[in-house]
Design an enzyme around this catalytic site. Structure first.
Site, short mmCIF file in Angstrom:
data_model
loop_
_atom_site.label_atom_id
_atom_site.label_comp_id
_atom_site.label_asym_id
_atom_site.label_seq_id
_atom_site.Cartn_x
_atom_site.Cartn_y
_atom_site.Cartn_z
N GLY A 142 0.81 -1.05 0.38
CA GLY A 142 0.31 0.26 0.26
C GLY A 142 0.56 1.40 0.27
O GLY A 142 0.57 2.39 0.33
N HIS A 183 1.75 0.27 -12.99
CA HIS A 183 1.93 -1.60 -13.37
C HIS A 183 4.04 -1.05 -13.15
O HIS A 183 4.49 -0.13 -13.86
CB HIS A 183 1.77 -2.11 -14.76
CG HIS A 183 2.77 -3.35 -14.94
ND1 HIS A 183 2.08 -4.23 -14.06
CD2 HIS A 183 3.89 -3.67 -15.82
CE1 HIS A 183 2.93 -5.23 -15.24
NE2 HIS A 183 4.05 -4.89 -15.80
C1 GRF Z 1 3.66 -1.88 -7.34
O1 GRF Z 1 5.24 -1.70 -8.27
C2 GRF Z 1 2.74 -1.84 -8.36
O2 GRF Z 1 3.83 -1.26 -10.05
C3 GRF Z 1 2.67 -2.74 -8.24
O3 GRF Z 1 1.91 -3.18 -8.09
C4 GRF Z 1 2.56 -2.86 -6.73
C5 GRF Z 1 2.48 -2.31 -5.29
O4 GRF Z 1 3.21 -1.40 -4.29
N1 GRF Z 1 1.64 -2.63 -9.41
P1 GRF Z 1 2.41 -0.29 -3.16
O5 GRF Z 1 1.73 -1.94 -2.43
O6 GRF Z 1 1.94 0.56 -3.93
O7 GRF Z 1 3.45 -0.73 -2.21
#
Ligand code: GRF
Length: 214
Positions: free
Chosen positions: A38, A135
């Protein structure tokens, strides 16, 4: 954001974004979907708190009972709803419950910030062109899970992150904004992902501001 900085930023972004001053508009009502840590939820909440994003987070939906995103939401006084995909007989049934929850919280734009589930047409149809995904690669390269590992395995020297509008095909849809990140010789998946996340945290709030505040 000053007009000059908007113009400078415009060179990085797509025509799917129109640049307007939204400061006098009502805050955009966001629903955030997250499965894990998150950190992207956190930067969106912080951008709102700092007055850089004229929005409010109506609800966080998370599908993993141990998601740290839920703790972050609680700490910030944001309502959160656990919808566990394991409790639903099909992807469509699960998405129908997500849509119902998003409507219940009067969400206008949906931000998938680390949502690790494929979505069905049910969800896409409920928020046409109003769902944003982030992504950790320069799409269309390295779609799907393990995007950072895929980049390391391919030996690319530059990778990055992409914020895009969601469509049914995984990690596809009009690109809103991208940021590039160098791959260093000693990178591990962790070090490279850490460097990518610095850029994710920079462009996600910016892309939401530019796409949703029309
Ligand atoms: C991020 O690297 C995003 O690009 C991918 O999942 C990860 C989530 O990171 N889809 P976080 O949970 O917001 O720290």
């Amino acid at each position: 954001m000053s007009e000059d900085s908007l113009i400078n930023t415009a060179s990085l972004i797509s025509p799917h974004i129109s640049l307007v001053d939204a400061s006098s508009r009502a805050p955009v009502k966001l629903g955030i979907m997250a499965s894990g840590n998150g950190s992207n939820f956190e930067v969106v909440a912080q951008a709102i708190e700092d007055g850089k994003l004229n929005a409010q987070i109506q609800v966080l939906i998370y599908n993993n009972p141990s998601a740290k995103a839920a703790v972050r939401a609680k700490n910030r006084g944001v309502e959160s709803v656990l919808l566990n995909h394991r409790d639903y007989p099909s992807r469509e049934e699960f998405d129908r419950q997500i849509v119902q929850t998003l409507h219940q919280y009067e969400v206008e734009w949906v931000i998938m910030a680390g949502w690790m589930r494929l979505v069905s047409q049910v969800l896409i149809d409920a928020f046409p062109n109003k769902m944003i995904n982030i992504h950790p690669s320069l799409l269309p390269s390295f779609k799907g899970v393990r995007a950072v590992e895929q980049a390391l395995e391919a030996g690319v020297k530059i990778t990055g992150c992409t914020v895009h509008l969601l469509c049914l095909e995984m990690d596809s849809g009009p690109i809103l904004m991208q940021a590039a990140v160098p791959v260093l010789p000693d990178d591990t998946p962790e070090t490279l992902h850490g460097r990518i996340q610095v850029q994710e945290h920079r462009i996600l709030p910016l892309a939401i501001a530019l796409a949703a505040q029309k």
